[in-house]
Write a protein that holds these residues in place. Sequence first.
Motif, PDB file in Angstrom:
ATOM      1  N   ILE A 222       0.858  -1.178   0.000  1.00 41.96           N
ATOM      2  CA  ILE A 222       0.000   0.000   0.000  1.00 41.96           C
ATOM      3  C   ILE A 222       0.898   1.233   0.000  1.00 41.96           C
ATOM      4  O   ILE A 222       1.857   1.318   0.777  1.00 41.96           O
ATOM      5  N   TYR A 223       0.574   2.211  -0.854  1.00 42.17           N
ATOM      6  CA  TYR A 223       1.436   3.369  -1.052  1.00 42.17           C
ATOM      7  C   TYR A 223       0.663   4.677  -0.915  1.00 42.17           C
ATOM      8  O   TYR A 223      -0.509   4.769  -1.312  1.00 42.17           O
ATOM      9  N   ALA A 224       1.340   5.681  -0.370  1.00 37.21           N
ATOM     10  CA  ALA A 224       0.838   7.051  -0.424  1.00 37.21           C
ATOM     11  C   ALA A 224       1.177   7.590  -1.804  1.00 37.21           C
ATOM     12  O   ALA A 224       2.341   7.583  -2.216  1.00 37.21           O
ATOM     13  N   SER A 236      -3.992  10.220  -2.640  1.00 35.33           N
ATOM     14  CA  SER A 236      -4.582   8.910  -2.904  1.00 35.33           C
ATOM     15  C   SER A 236      -3.792   7.813  -2.212  1.00 35.33           C
ATOM     16  O   SER A 236      -2.621   7.980  -1.858  1.00 35.33           O
ATOM     17  N   ALA A 237      -4.473   6.689  -2.018  1.00 31.66           N
ATOM     18  CA  ALA A 237      -3.839   5.474  -1.488  1.00 31.66           C
ATOM     19  C   ALA A 237      -3.919   4.420  -2.582  1.00 31.66           C
ATOM     20  O   ALA A 237      -4.980   4.174  -3.141  1.00 31.66           O
ATOM     21  N   THR A 238      -2.779   3.819  -2.902  1.00 30.92           N
ATOM     22  CA  THR A 238      -2.721   2.863  -4.014  1.00 30.92           C
ATOM     23  C   THR A 238      -2.284   1.498  -3.523  1.00 30.92           C
ATOM     24  O   THR A 238      -1.289   1.376  -2.791  1.00 30.92           O
ATOM     25  N   ASN A 239      -3.043   0.502  -3.920  1.00 27.56           N
ATOM     26  CA  ASN A 239      -2.724  -0.886  -3.576  1.00 27.56           C
ATOM     27  C   ASN A 239      -2.181  -1.609  -4.814  1.00 27.56           C
ATOM     28  O   ASN A 239      -2.781  -1.565  -5.889  1.00 27.56           O
ATOM     29  N   ILE A 240      -1.045  -2.258  -4.635  1.00 27.19           N
ATOM     30  CA  ILE A 240      -0.484  -3.126  -5.671  1.00 27.19           C
ATOM     31  C   ILE A 240      -0.417  -4.530  -5.097  1.00 27.19           C
ATOM     32  O   ILE A 240       0.187  -4.749  -4.048  1.00 27.19           O
ATOM     33  N   GLY A 241      -1.063  -5.464  -5.767  1.00 23.00           N
ATOM     34  CA  GLY A 241      -1.000  -6.829  -5.263  1.00 23.00           C
ATOM     35  C   GLY A 241      -2.182  -7.674  -5.675  1.00 23.00           C
ATOM     36  O   GLY A 241      -2.901  -7.364  -6.627  1.00 23.00           O
ATOM     37  N   ILE A 242      -2.401  -8.747  -4.924  1.00 20.97           N
ATOM     38  CA  ILE A 242      -3.383  -9.769  -5.310  1.00 20.97           C
ATOM     39  C   ILE A 242      -4.621  -9.753  -4.420  1.00 20.97           C
ATOM     40  O   ILE A 242      -5.458 -10.651  -4.512  1.00 20.97           O
ATOM     41  N   GLN A 292      -8.380  -0.997   8.708  1.00 16.78           N
ATOM     42  CA  GLN A 292      -7.008  -0.747   8.268  1.00 16.78           C
ATOM     43  C   GLN A 292      -6.968   0.278   7.139  1.00 16.78           C
ATOM     44  O   GLN A 292      -6.092   1.154   7.110  1.00 16.78           O
ATOM     45  N   ILE A 293      -7.914   0.191   6.215  1.00 14.16           N
ATOM     46  CA  ILE A 293      -7.958   1.161   5.116  1.00 14.16           C
ATOM     47  C   ILE A 293      -8.179   2.571   5.655  1.00 14.16           C
ATOM     48  O   ILE A 293      -7.574   3.539   5.185  1.00 14.16           O
ATOM     49  N   GLU A 294      -9.046   2.693   6.658  1.00 14.88           N
ATOM     50  CA  GLU A 294      -9.274   3.999   7.275  1.00 14.88           C
ATOM     51  C   GLU A 294      -7.981   4.559   7.855  1.00 14.88           C
ATOM     52  O   GLU A 294      -7.688   5.754   7.725  1.00 14.88           O
ATOM     53  N   LYS A 295      -7.179   3.680   8.470  1.00 11.33           N
ATOM     54  CA  LYS A 295      -5.883   4.106   9.000  1.00 11.33           C
ATOM     55  C   LYS A 295      -4.943   4.481   7.850  1.00 11.33           C
ATOM     56  O   LYS A 295      -4.202   5.475   7.933  1.00 11.33           O
ATOM     57  N   ASP A 296      -4.957   3.682   6.774  1.00 11.18           N
ATOM     58  CA  ASP A 296      -4.105   3.978   5.615  1.00 11.18           C
ATOM     59  C   ASP A 296      -4.407   5.373   5.064  1.00 11.18           C
ATOM     60  O   ASP A 296      -3.496   6.130   4.723  1.00 11.18           O
ATOM     61  N   VAL A 297      -5.687   5.697   4.979  1.00  8.90           N
ATOM     62  CA  VAL A 297      -6.089   7.007   4.455  1.00  8.90           C
ATOM     63  C   VAL A 297      -5.552   8.120   5.351  1.00  8.90           C
ATOM     64  O   VAL A 297      -5.038   9.139   4.858  1.00  8.90           O
ATOM     65  N   ARG A 298      -5.631   7.947   6.660  1.00  8.31           N
ATOM     66  CA  ARG A 298      -5.093   8.963   7.577  1.00  8.31           C
ATOM     67  C   ARG A 298      -3.580   9.090   7.406  1.00  8.31           C
ATOM     68  O   ARG A 298      -3.026  10.201   7.434  1.00  8.31           O
ATOM     69  N   ASP A 299      -2.905   7.952   7.230  1.00 10.08           N
ATOM     70  CA  ASP A 299      -1.453   7.971   7.028  1.00 10.08           C
ATOM     71  C   ASP A 299      -1.083   8.681   5.725  1.00 10.08           C
ATOM     72  O   ASP A 299      -0.099   9.427   5.675  1.00 10.08           O
ATOM     73  N   VAL A 300      -1.867   8.438   4.681  1.00  7.60           N
ATOM     74  CA  VAL A 300      -1.622   9.119   3.406  1.00  7.60           C
ATOM     75  C   VAL A 300      -1.734  10.630   3.587  1.00  7.60           C
ATOM     76  O   VAL A 300      -0.864  11.394   3.135  1.00  7.60           O
ATOM     77  N   ALA A 302      -1.296  12.389   6.257  1.00  5.72           N
ATOM     78  CA  ALA A 302      -0.185  12.889   7.056  1.00  5.72           C
ATOM     79  C   ALA A 302       1.103  12.969   6.244  1.00  5.72           C
ATOM     80  O   ALA A 302       1.854  13.940   6.309  1.00  5.72           O
ATOM     81  N   ILE A 303       1.366  11.930   5.444  1.00  4.19           N
ATOM     82  CA  ILE A 303       2.585  11.892   4.632  1.00  4.19           C
ATOM     83  C   ILE A 303       2.571  12.976   3.572  1.00  4.19           C
ATOM     84  O   ILE A 303       3.550  13.714   3.398  1.00  4.19           O
ATOM     85  N   LEU A 304       1.461  13.110   2.864  1.00  2.65           N
ATOM     86  CA  LEU A 304       1.414  14.072   1.766  1.00  2.65           C
ATOM     87  C   LEU A 304       1.355  15.515   2.278  1.00  2.65           C
ATOM     88  O   LEU A 304       1.736  16.445   1.560  1.00  2.65           O
ATOM     89  N   ALA A 305       0.893  15.705   3.508  1.00  5.59           N
ATOM     90  CA  ALA A 305       0.888  17.049   4.099  1.00  5.59           C
ATOM     91  C   ALA A 305       2.319  17.556   4.298  1.00  5.59           C
ATOM     92  O   ALA A 305       2.563  18.757   4.323  1.00  5.59           O
ATOM     93  N   LYS A 306       3.275  16.618   4.449  1.00  9.77           N
ATOM     94  CA  LYS A 306       4.673  16.998   4.686  1.00  9.77           C
ATOM     95  C   LYS A 306       5.423  17.207   3.381  1.00  9.77           C
ATOM     96  O   LYS A 306       6.467  17.861   3.372  1.00  9.77           O
ATOM     97  N   ASP A 307       4.935  16.630   2.276  1.00 13.05           N
ATOM     98  CA  ASP A 307       5.669  16.693   1.003  1.00 13.05           C
ATOM     99  C   ASP A 307       5.284  17.941   0.201  1.00 13.05           C
ATOM    100  O   ASP A 307       4.218  18.492   0.354  1.00 13.05           O
TER     101      ASP A 307
END
Length: 307
Positions: A222-224, A236-242, A292-300, A302-307
């Motif tokens: 899962i990626y920011a 956005s949050a992007t999932n790569i996988g199966i 977990q997805i809800e947490k991923d969205v919050r993490d995204v 937070a990360i993008l707010a710094k970039d």
Amino acid sequence: MEIEQELANINPQGETLLTIGVFDGVHAGHRYLLKKLQQLAAEKNLLSGVVTFSPHPQWVLHPYNQLPCLSNLDDRVRAFQELGINIVAVLTFTTKVAQLSAREFMSLIKKQLRMRGIMVGPDFTLGQGGEGNIDLLSSLGREMEFSVEVIPPYTIDGEVVSSTLIRRALAQGDMRKVERLMGRYFHLRSKVITSDKRGRVLGFPTANLDIRPQQALPGNGIYATIAQVDGKQFPSATNIGIRPTFGEGEKTVETHLLNYKGDLYGKDIRVEFVQKLRDEQRFPSFEELKVQIEKDVRDVEAILAKD
């Protein structure tokens, strides 16, 4: 030969200083060389030019071991143009082209592209069997009256920047290193295609990207990311996988755009990868996955707010 016709169609309006290669990813090392090319071309009152190939020569020479590519042809050409290169010559790479000697190839581009000089890296080769190394090119230059400029390798943190090094970091999901080596975020560009809409059921609708089999991808996880669609940017949050929680299937690339309203199906989308959040994992229930997805969205956010 087809290559002669392709070269004849370019018809540069002046003499040229060229570089030759695939330039997969048009990374920081490539950009360093291209900047030097433009500087020297300007000093000599020449046009700057890039000769590149499609498909990737490795796909023709080793069809059963296709190298994953960091960028497609359209992205490479777009990057050359954005950098201000005057001439971009795209040549179709075939087995016949692979059989040309270095002398034959250089003779063709000197005549058709009005080449006065070539700029390459120290490990550059061309021609049948890679015979055209720097020594042979220099010899041909003296004979055919074109200059050969050799640019030293471009390094970051003591490592020579290369497409191979970037592919390795990409597979490891080390997007910060990929960004340093490329000089920008790694991105995917695609049309949004239909999906099973499971993300919508969970409350997080996703855009399913149509990815070519030859496209190099970040490792599963899962990626920011930053998605661009209709001229606007969205975190956005992007999932790569199966998607193991739903039962293992084919690898997919799916992006959930935060704060986007509307239907993405059929739209062109560009997704830039900023940072990996976590590995892909299987959850015991859809409810736990949703948490977990809800947490991923919050993490995204937070990360993008710094970039």
